[in-house]
Design a protein around this motif. Structure first.
Motif, mmCIF file in Angstrom:
data_model
loop_
_atom_site.group_PDB
_atom_site.id
_atom_site.type_symbol
_atom_site.label_atom_id
_atom_site.label_comp_id
_atom_site.label_asym_id
_atom_site.label_seq_id
_atom_site.Cartn_x
_atom_site.Cartn_y
_atom_site.Cartn_z
ATOM 1 N N THR A 349 -39.662 12.634 12.113
ATOM 2 C CA THR A 349 -40.729 11.757 12.618
ATOM 3 C C THR A 349 -41.756 12.551 13.406
ATOM 4 O O THR A 349 -42.972 12.365 13.253
ATOM 5 N N LEU A 350 -41.280 13.448 14.267
ATOM 6 C CA LEU A 350 -42.198 14.299 15.025
ATOM 7 C C LEU A 350 -43.042 15.164 14.102
ATOM 8 O O LEU A 350 -44.258 15.302 14.282
ATOM 9 N N TYR A 351 -42.383 15.776 13.124
ATOM 10 C CA TYR A 351 -43.106 16.634 12.181
ATOM 11 C C TYR A 351 -44.209 15.840 11.480
ATOM 12 O O TYR A 351 -45.357 16.297 11.371
ATOM 13 N N GLN A 352 -43.872 14.640 11.021
ATOM 14 C CA GLN A 352 -44.862 13.845 10.293
ATOM 15 C C GLN A 352 -45.998 13.397 11.213
ATOM 16 O O GLN A 352 -47.168 13.383 10.797
ATOM 17 N N ALA A 353 -45.688 13.041 12.452
ATOM 18 C CA ALA A 353 -46.747 12.647 13.384
ATOM 19 C C ALA A 353 -47.707 13.799 13.641
ATOM 20 O O ALA A 353 -48.927 13.610 13.721
ATOM 21 N N LEU A 354 -47.180 15.013 13.765
ATOM 22 C CA LEU A 354 -48.047 16.177 13.957
ATOM 23 C C LEU A 354 -48.911 16.426 12.724
ATOM 24 O O LEU A 354 -50.093 16.775 12.834
ATOM 25 N N ARG A 355 -48.350 16.236 11.532
ATOM 26 C CA ARG A 355 -49.137 16.410 10.312
ATOM 27 C C ARG A 355 -50.243 15.353 10.222
ATOM 28 O O ARG A 355 -51.356 15.645 9.767
ATOM 29 N N VAL A 356 -49.953 14.142 10.656
ATOM 30 C CA VAL A 356 -50.983 13.103 10.665
ATOM 31 C C VAL A 356 -52.133 13.518 11.575
ATOM 32 O O VAL A 356 -53.316 13.384 11.222
ATOM 33 N N ALA A 357 -51.802 14.042 12.755
ATOM 34 C CA ALA A 357 -52.840 14.486 13.677
ATOM 35 C C ALA A 357 -53.645 15.639 13.096
ATOM 36 O O ALA A 357 -54.879 15.708 13.254
ATOM 37 N N MET A 358 -52.987 16.562 12.395
ATOM 38 C CA MET A 358 -53.680 17.706 11.817
ATOM 39 C C MET A 358 -54.613 17.277 10.683
ATOM 40 O O MET A 358 -55.746 17.762 10.571
ATOM 41 N N VAL A 359 -54.150 16.360 9.840
ATOM 42 C CA VAL A 359 -55.003 15.879 8.749
ATOM 43 C C VAL A 359 -56.192 15.109 9.303
ATOM 44 O O VAL A 359 -57.323 15.231 8.811
ATOM 45 N N GLU A 360 -55.951 14.324 10.343
ATOM 46 C CA GLU A 360 -57.062 13.608 10.978
ATOM 47 C C GLU A 360 -58.103 14.589 11.513
ATOM 48 O O GLU A 360 -59.312 14.329 11.446
ATOM 49 N N ALA A 361 -57.641 15.726 12.031
ATOM 50 C CA ALA A 361 -58.564 16.731 12.568
ATOM 51 C C ALA A 361 -59.397 17.360 11.461
ATOM 52 O O ALA A 361 -60.627 17.445 11.566
ATOM 53 N N VAL A 362 -58.761 17.816 10.366
ATOM 54 C CA VAL A 362 -59.517 18.520 9.322
ATOM 55 C C VAL A 362 -60.426 17.565 8.554
ATOM 56 O O VAL A 362 -61.506 17.964 8.096
ATOM 57 N N GLU A 363 -60.035 16.308 8.444
ATOM 58 C CA GLU A 363 -60.896 15.369 7.720
ATOM 59 C C GLU A 363 -62.093 14.938 8.547
ATOM 60 O O GLU A 363 -63.028 14.353 8.000
ATOM 61 N N SER A 364 -62.066 15.232 9.851
ATOM 62 C CA SER A 364 -63.259 14.951 10.653
ATOM 63 C C SER A 364 -64.391 15.925 10.348
ATOM 64 O O SER A 364 -65.537 15.675 10.715
ATOM 65 N N VAL A 365 -64.062 17.047 9.681
ATOM 66 C CA VAL A 365 -65.067 18.017 9.228
ATOM 67 C C VAL A 365 -64.977 18.073 7.716
ATOM 68 O O VAL A 365 -64.081 18.739 7.177
ATOM 69 N N PRO A 366 -65.834 17.357 6.982
ATOM 70 C CA PRO A 366 -65.719 17.300 5.519
ATOM 71 C C PRO A 366 -65.730 18.693 4.889
ATOM 72 O O PRO A 366 -66.465 19.589 5.330
ATOM 73 N N GLY A 367 -64.878 18.844 3.882
ATOM 74 C CA GLY A 367 -64.803 20.110 3.173
ATOM 75 C C GLY A 367 -63.821 21.103 3.733
ATOM 76 O O GLY A 367 -63.651 22.191 3.175
ATOM 77 N N THR A 368 -63.124 20.769 4.825
ATOM 78 C CA THR A 368 -62.151 21.674 5.425
ATOM 79 C C THR A 368 -60.808 21.534 4.729
ATOM 80 O O THR A 368 -60.294 20.425 4.570
ATOM 81 N N ASP A 369 -60.231 22.646 4.319
ATOM 82 C CA ASP A 369 -58.929 22.644 3.649
ATOM 83 C C ASP A 369 -57.831 22.436 4.689
ATOM 84 O O ASP A 369 -57.808 23.123 5.724
ATOM 85 N N PRO A 370 -56.885 21.515 4.470
ATOM 86 C CA PRO A 370 -55.788 21.320 5.429
ATOM 87 C C PRO A 370 -54.939 22.556 5.644
ATOM 88 O O PRO A 370 -54.244 22.660 6.668
ATOM 89 N N ASP A 371 -54.948 23.522 4.701
ATOM 90 C CA ASP A 371 -54.173 24.749 4.891
ATOM 91 C C ASP A 371 -54.634 25.532 6.110
ATOM 92 O O ASP A 371 -53.874 26.339 6.662
#
Length: 547
Positions: A349-371
């Motif tokens: 659950t913790l791992y997935q919550a952190l991934r949600v936060a990371m995806v939310e961050a990169v999608e705030s800048v269009p064109g940024t690769d989640p890697d």
């Protein structure tokens, strides 16, 4: 009714009762695991406290999650982390026994329900690296390096690892996940004893597949039954085959790939050599044999699929973040199976919550690769925000985790290669395999060449990489030779013709007609040929529904 309510109304509860809920937070991660969700999960699993005392169930859920954030600390030290950012408040400090009893009262059910709510695809289809054409790329793989305390109750569930010198090491848990390769987010997870193989656990995750997914997996998942089960879900697949498998060549396509059949399933097979030149001048060569349900070679060229298969390794990065970064290589805490289940679901659950936060961050800048998002930066920021008890205000544009991830974006990934090393060897004196020709330290890749085999010709003998000799002692099986493919190649010259047994034997130079008849009967059972009458055969259609 109020004494069973997880969220006490302000007008009905005293200030002293409200203070009991204050440790129920996870800093900024609370916005991804809100108290409303936690209370709903507690109510669904019937684990809400019967009386409001010093440790409500909601606080217990966040405490168990905080144990995953700080795996090296004991119960009271973790409790101090949760309450350190609550100045001016008289928060009760329980004993370790009270916190252990709180964990037992909750059980694993609330943590599992929390993970199932968070699990699923994270990124939008337009996010770079998430989709191939119209399919979202996902991957299956297992991890059996999570160690648990060597206690009798754990051994009764998981068994004990056996080596050449007898019983040794900690009991191990086998974890199997279905991962979104573009973001490394989890769509589902199961775990249990290592005596159950990866195929057993992968079958339990099969209902999570959908027709909008493309499954990537290694050669441990090339069984016909598994491929057929994936196909029945409507999902596409691209899976590496064991080099010893020699699929029948039913139809050769213009890009060098060929069509075959695994039982009733039509499959396209790609044979290719991959040659890599590193920055120090070393040339490495490996052989790939991939099976895919993407049958159109014009829409999905062979070389494109070979390069796409590399995305499968993203699930290894997900396991590294979960096992080595979040858990920090520690042995789990719990001494019984129920506690282990609760702890593992909390980690996921913790791992997935952190991934949600990371995806939310990169999608705030269009064109940024989640890697490019750093899991370590997100984790450390979440830990610091938990200590100061800072929660993200929804009215604020960017949270602390988002700002930290964007400020520390990793550079664009460079192509590199190195030896695969055992992180937890059975012997402390174990060294890297001397058969692996890859460089021991990471080296940049200067050039990468893909050579597709032509299935119409008998290919040359392919040298087996030395690091694969343990698995494939006789080298990759060649697809163009063998009596089966020779017979199919002969019959493809006149696909509508009915061939007599003696004609086939004479054309191929078989003196033993009875032996050839037995082989033709076997290939008829496999669905490659069709028996018209005794001694007469014709090619079976590629489409099982075709007359």
């Amino acid at each position: 009714m109020c004494d069973q309510c997880a969220i006490p109304p302000p007008e009905a509860v005293s200030d002293d009762a409200k203070c009991r809920y204050l440790p129920g937070h996870l800093g900024e991660l609370t916005s991804y695991l809100p108290v409303e969700l936690v209370d709903a999960v507690l109510a669904e699993t019937r684990t809400v406290q019967q009386r409001l005392r010093c440790l409500p169930s909601r606080v217990g859920v966040y405490f168990v999650l905080a144990l995953g954030l700080f795996p090296s600390l004991g119960y009271l030290r973790v409790w101090d982390k949760l309450t350190a950012g609550l100045p001016g408040r008289e928060v009760h400090r329980p004993s370790e026994k009270a916190l252990r009893d709180l964990r037992r009262r909750l059980g694993p059910a609330p943590m599992k329900a929390l993970f199932e709510v968070l699990a699923g695809p994270l990124a939008q289809p337009r996010t770079p690296g998430v989709c191939y054409r119209r399919w979202r790329t996902v991957a299956f793989d297992g991890c059996s390096s999570i160690k648990v305390p060597d206690r009798e109750r754990n051994r009764s569930w998981l068994g004990r690892p056996n080596s050449g010198w007898g019983w040794a090491g900690y009991p191990l848990v086998r974890l199997m996940v279905l991962c979104e390769t573009g973001t490394r987010g989890l769509l589902g997870a199961v775990f249990g004893p290592t005596r159950n193989g990866e195929m057993f656990y992968a079958g339990r995750l099969m209902p999570l597949l959908s027709p909008r997914m493309l499954v990537l997996a290694d050669r441990a998942f090339d069984a016909n039954d598994f491929l057929d089960a994936v196909s029945k879900t409507g999902a596409m697949f691209l899976i590496r085959l064991n080099p010893r498998r020699r699929p029948a060549v039913l139809a050769v396509l213009s890009d060098g790939s060929y069509l075959t059949r695994f039982g009733a399933l039509r499959v396209r097979v790609i044979d290719a050599d991959i040659t890599v030149t590193t920055s120090d001048g070393t040339r490495l060569r490996d052989h790939y044999r991939l099976a895919t349900s993407l049958l159109d070679h014009q829409s999905d060229p062979a070389e494109t699929l070979i390069r796409l298969y590399h995305e499968r390794w993203e699930i290894e990065s997900a396991y590294y973040a979960l096992r080595h970064t979040l858990l920090d290589r520690h042995v789990l805490r719990s001494a019984d199976p129920a506690g282990l289940e609760q702890e593992l679901w909390a980690q996921l659950t913790l791992y997935q919550a952190l991934r949600v936060a990371m995806v939310e961050a990169v999608e705030s800048v269009p064109g940024t690769d989640p890697d490019r998002a750093s899991f370590t930066i997100a984790l450390e920021t979440a830990r610091s925000q938990t200590v100061i008890a800072h929660t993200h205000d929804s009215a604020t544009a960017l949270g602390s985790i988002t700002r930290a991830v964007l400020a520390g974006l990793l550079p664009k990934r460079r192509p590199r290669t190195s030896q695969r090393k055992v992180k937890s060897p059975t012997s402390r004196y174990a060294t890297a395999s001397h058969n692996d020709q890859r460089p021991p330290a990471s080296q940049g890749i200067v050039s990468l060449t893909i050579g597709i085999h032509d299935a119409t010709r008998t290919p040359p003998v392919i040298p087996t990489p030395q690091h694969d000799q343990r698995r494939v002692s006789r080298g990759p099986g060649r697809t163009g030779d063998g009596p089966r493919n020779q017979t199919l190649q002969l019959m493809r010259a006149a696909p509508d013709r009915v061939w007599q047994l003696r004609e086939i034997a004479k054309a191929l130079g078989y003196a033993n007609v009875k032996s050839l008849a037995a082989l033709l009967g076997l290939w008829t059972t496999e669905g490659l040929l069709r028996r018209v009458s005794r001694g007469f055969y014709t090619l079976a259609p590629l489409d099982p529904g075709q007359p």
